[in-house]
Scaffold this motif. Structure first.
Motif, mmCIF file in Angstrom:
data_model
loop_
_atom_site.group_PDB
_atom_site.id
_atom_site.type_symbol
_atom_site.label_atom_id
_atom_site.label_comp_id
_atom_site.label_asym_id
_atom_site.label_seq_id
_atom_site.Cartn_x
_atom_site.Cartn_y
_atom_site.Cartn_z
ATOM 1 N N ASP A 84 -2.490 4.878 19.611
ATOM 2 C CA ASP A 84 -2.746 6.301 19.495
ATOM 3 C C ASP A 84 -3.499 6.552 18.197
ATOM 4 N N VAL A 85 -4.673 7.151 18.290
ATOM 5 C CA VAL A 85 -5.519 7.360 17.113
ATOM 6 C C VAL A 85 -4.774 8.118 16.019
ATOM 7 N N ARG A 86 -3.916 9.059 16.412
ATOM 8 C CA ARG A 86 -3.255 9.915 15.435
ATOM 9 C C ARG A 86 -2.028 9.274 14.801
ATOM 10 N N ASP A 87 -1.474 8.244 15.407
ATOM 11 C CA ASP A 87 -0.205 7.688 14.938
ATOM 12 C C ASP A 87 -0.454 6.545 13.960
ATOM 13 N N THR A 88 -1.049 6.856 12.810
ATOM 14 C CA THR A 88 -1.344 5.832 11.803
ATOM 15 C C THR A 88 -0.065 5.328 11.134
ATOM 16 N N PHE A 89 0.945 6.181 11.040
ATOM 17 C CA PHE A 89 2.171 5.788 10.342
ATOM 18 C C PHE A 89 2.873 4.628 11.058
ATOM 19 N N THR A 90 2.946 4.706 12.384
ATOM 20 C CA THR A 90 3.619 3.643 13.142
ATOM 21 C C THR A 90 2.920 2.303 12.926
ATOM 22 N N ARG A 91 1.599 2.327 12.988
ATOM 23 C CA ARG A 91 0.861 1.070 12.785
ATOM 24 C C ARG A 91 1.078 0.515 11.372
ATOM 25 N N MET A 92 1.044 1.382 10.372
ATOM 26 C CA MET A 92 1.223 0.914 9.004
ATOM 27 C C MET A 92 2.641 0.417 8.775
ATOM 28 N N LEU A 93 3.630 1.076 9.384
ATOM 29 C CA LEU A 93 5.014 0.626 9.253
ATOM 30 C C LEU A 93 5.191 -0.755 9.873
ATOM 31 N N LEU A 94 4.577 -0.985 11.015
ATOM 32 C CA LEU A 94 4.644 -2.306 11.650
ATOM 33 C C LEU A 94 3.986 -3.368 10.776
ATOM 34 N N LEU A 95 2.844 -3.012 10.176
ATOM 35 C CA LEU A 95 2.149 -3.958 9.299
ATOM 36 C C LEU A 95 3.011 -4.307 8.093
ATOM 37 N N ASN A 96 3.630 -3.303 7.483
ATOM 38 C CA ASN A 96 4.468 -3.569 6.311
ATOM 39 C C ASN A 96 5.670 -4.433 6.668
ATOM 40 N N THR A 97 6.265 -4.178 7.832
ATOM 41 C CA THR A 97 7.401 -4.998 8.263
ATOM 42 C C THR A 97 6.980 -6.452 8.453
ATOM 43 N N LEU B 202 4.375 -11.652 -9.382
ATOM 44 C CA LEU B 202 3.116 -10.916 -9.259
ATOM 45 C C LEU B 202 2.743 -10.721 -7.790
ATOM 46 N N GLN B 203 3.012 -11.769 -6.987
ATOM 47 C CA GLN B 203 2.708 -11.660 -5.567
ATOM 48 C C GLN B 203 3.560 -10.566 -4.913
ATOM 49 N N TRP B 204 4.841 -10.500 -5.291
ATOM 50 C CA TRP B 204 5.707 -9.433 -4.780
ATOM 51 C C TRP B 204 5.208 -8.058 -5.259
ATOM 52 N N ALA B 205 4.802 -7.979 -6.523
ATOM 53 C CA ALA B 205 4.350 -6.704 -7.074
ATOM 54 C C ALA B 205 3.109 -6.189 -6.342
ATOM 55 N N LEU B 206 2.136 -7.085 -6.121
ATOM 56 C CA LEU B 206 0.927 -6.671 -5.411
ATOM 57 C C LEU B 206 1.238 -6.316 -3.957
ATOM 58 N N ALA B 207 2.183 -7.062 -3.357
ATOM 59 C CA ALA B 207 2.551 -6.774 -1.967
ATOM 60 C C ALA B 207 3.237 -5.416 -1.848
ATOM 61 N N VAL B 208 4.192 -5.149 -2.744
ATOM 62 C CA VAL B 208 4.902 -3.864 -2.707
ATOM 63 C C VAL B 208 3.922 -2.708 -2.943
ATOM 64 N N ALA B 209 2.966 -2.916 -3.869
ATOM 65 C CA ALA B 209 1.964 -1.875 -4.112
ATOM 66 C C ALA B 209 1.123 -1.626 -2.857
ATOM 67 N N ALA B 210 0.784 -2.703 -2.163
ATOM 68 C CA ALA B 210 0.013 -2.555 -0.924
ATOM 69 C C ALA B 210 0.836 -1.858 0.156
ATOM 70 N N PHE B 211 2.131 -2.216 0.269
ATOM 71 C CA PHE B 211 2.991 -1.572 1.259
ATOM 72 C C PHE B 211 3.124 -0.071 0.977
ATOM 73 N N ALA B 212 3.370 0.259 -0.298
ATOM 74 C CA ALA B 212 3.555 1.668 -0.669
ATOM 75 C C ALA B 212 2.278 2.470 -0.430
ATOM 76 N N SER B 213 1.149 1.901 -0.772
ATOM 77 C CA SER B 213 -0.126 2.595 -0.549
ATOM 78 C C SER B 213 -0.352 2.836 0.934
ATOM 79 N N GLY B 214 -0.034 1.831 1.760
ATOM 80 C CA GLY B 214 -0.225 1.984 3.194
ATOM 81 C C GLY B 214 0.607 3.111 3.780
ATOM 82 N N LEU B 215 1.860 3.246 3.311
ATOM 83 C CA LEU B 215 2.736 4.288 3.846
ATOM 84 C C LEU B 215 2.390 5.673 3.300
ATOM 85 N N LEU B 216 2.092 5.743 2.008
ATOM 86 C CA LEU B 216 1.838 7.040 1.389
ATOM 87 C C LEU B 216 0.461 7.588 1.717
ATOM 88 N N LEU B 217 -0.505 6.697 1.941
ATOM 89 C CA LEU B 217 -1.887 7.127 2.146
ATOM 90 C C LEU B 217 -2.375 6.843 3.571
#
Length: 377
Positions: free
Chosen positions: A6-19, A39-54
């Motif tokens: 679904d084009v509009r459901d970006t949150f579901t796709r990003m949540l699946l990617l983060n999981t 550092l790898q965890w820090a960059l990963a968490v930053a990427a996960f947070a950006s994906g969900l928030l943005l």
């Protein structure tokens, strides 16, 4: 699966990617024997947070993900998380981009970061990897977007076909109304007018009946002609408020006219009309007038001229209460014959305005009532 595409459901796709990314970080050490660094965890968490928030702002999300990807290329041996995050967001850009240059600019930015900061492999390997990492998400995003656009076009085409079918039906109804109903009503009005002239010296009561029939028939003919105009060209008459609404200030007089018409037909009508009905919006005002006309006409038709009816219209806050009750004309009144098309039309009119019409026996007579909710602010 439907929500994933679904084009509009970006949150579901990003949540699946983060999981999936979290599972990768937890399982990767078991496969490689190399623990995940801080550092790898820090960059990963930053990427996960950006994906969900943005997730609803793909351009900003892509800029953040690409920056994290550049840092990972410079500092980490395993850049899978940030690489996949950047590729995924690029796919979201392909879905979202209002213009093609947005997408190609994003592709160019990610390609430049990859070629500048990637530290290993030959140029050929880097180019092949770049094509895979850029081409696959862009392809998937384009497919999702194209599928959505085709679905929208198909829906619009279906709506257009339905409108054309309804237009054909309206044209057929308009022809029947004009050629049959309006013709007969016009003939009756004409004959009543002729009778008034060829029958001199009529009893005043009979003359009053002729006048009322002639006036009512003329009004009905005018309403029929306006209805035919609406059926033939709804868009052309949309600006004519007389077809869809009534001036609120004229509503009390119009209701009094409907009551007087019923009284001339012999029905004894007690009317309790809240003066505040003059403040109703035009659409609800027209609905109340039509309901009143139909209900009192039904009393005269089914209960007879000896019937008594009570009309009650009150405003309760923003809601409007409307009720017509009759005594059946001295005899038990059953369900109105003739298919109940009048009640069906009343019920449809009320439902459009968010109300519910109740109709049924009341003692020896009949009761019709509704409550129309106020305008939504």
């Amino acid at each position: 699966m439907g929500r994933l595409f679904d084009v509009r459901d970006t949150f579901t796709r990003m949540l699946l990617l983060n999981t999936s990314g979290i599972l990768y970080l937890l399982l990767a050490p078991r496969q490689t024997g190399v623990p995940v660094s801080g550092l790898q965890w820090a960059l990963a968490v930053a990427a996960f947070a950006s994906g969900l928030l943005l997730h609803r702002r793909p351009p900003v999300n892509l800029l953040v993900q690409t920056t994290l990807f550049a840092v990972a290329l410079r500092t980490l041996d395993d850049v899978t998380i940030n690489q996949v995050g950047t590729a995924w967001t690029l796919g979201e850009m392909a879905v979202w981009a209002p213009r093609r240059r947005w997408l190609w600019g994003s592709v160019g930015m990610v390609a430049a970061v990859y070629l500048v900061f990637h530290r290993s492999g030959s140029l050929t390997e880097n180019v092949v990897g770049l094509c895979i990492n850029l081409g696959l998400p862009v392809l998937i995003g384009t497919v999702v977007r194209t599928t959505h656009e085709l679905g929208v076009q198909a829906e619009r085409r279906l709506v257009s076909e339905q409108r054309a079918a309804r237009a054909d039906e309206r044209s057929a109804i308009a022809r029947e109304l004009h050629d049959v109903v309006a013709h007969h009503v016009a003939s009756m009005v004409l004959r009543v007018g002729v009778a008034q002239h060829v029958l001199p010296g009529l009893d005043p009561k009979v003359a009053a009946v002729f006048d009322d029939v002639h006036r009512t028939g003329t009004a009905a003919l005018a309403d029929l002609r306006r209805l035919v105009a609406v059926l033939r060209d709804p868009e052309g008459v949309r600006g004519d408020a007389a077809l869809t609404a009534i001036d609120p200030s004229a509503l009390p007089a119009a209701l009094d006219g409907a009551v007087e018409t019923a009284r001339r037909a012999g029905v004894i009508v007690e009317a309790e009309i809240d003066p505040a009905v003059g403040t109703l919006d035009a659409v609800r005002g027209l609905a109340v007038l039509r309901l009143t006309q139909e209900a009192l006409t039904n009393v005269a038709k089914h209960a007879g001229p000896a019937a008594r009816a009570r009309l009650t219209i009150t405003l309760d806050g923003g809601d409007l209460k409307w009720e017509v009750v009759d005594d059946g004309g001295g005899q038990v009144r059953a369900t109105p014959p003739g298919g109940g098309h009048g009640l069906t039309g009343m019920r449809e009119r009320v439902e459009v305005l968010g109300g519910v019409l109740s109709a049924g026996p009341h003692g020896n007579g009949w009761r019709v009532a509704t409550r129309l909710p106020g305008e939504t602010k």
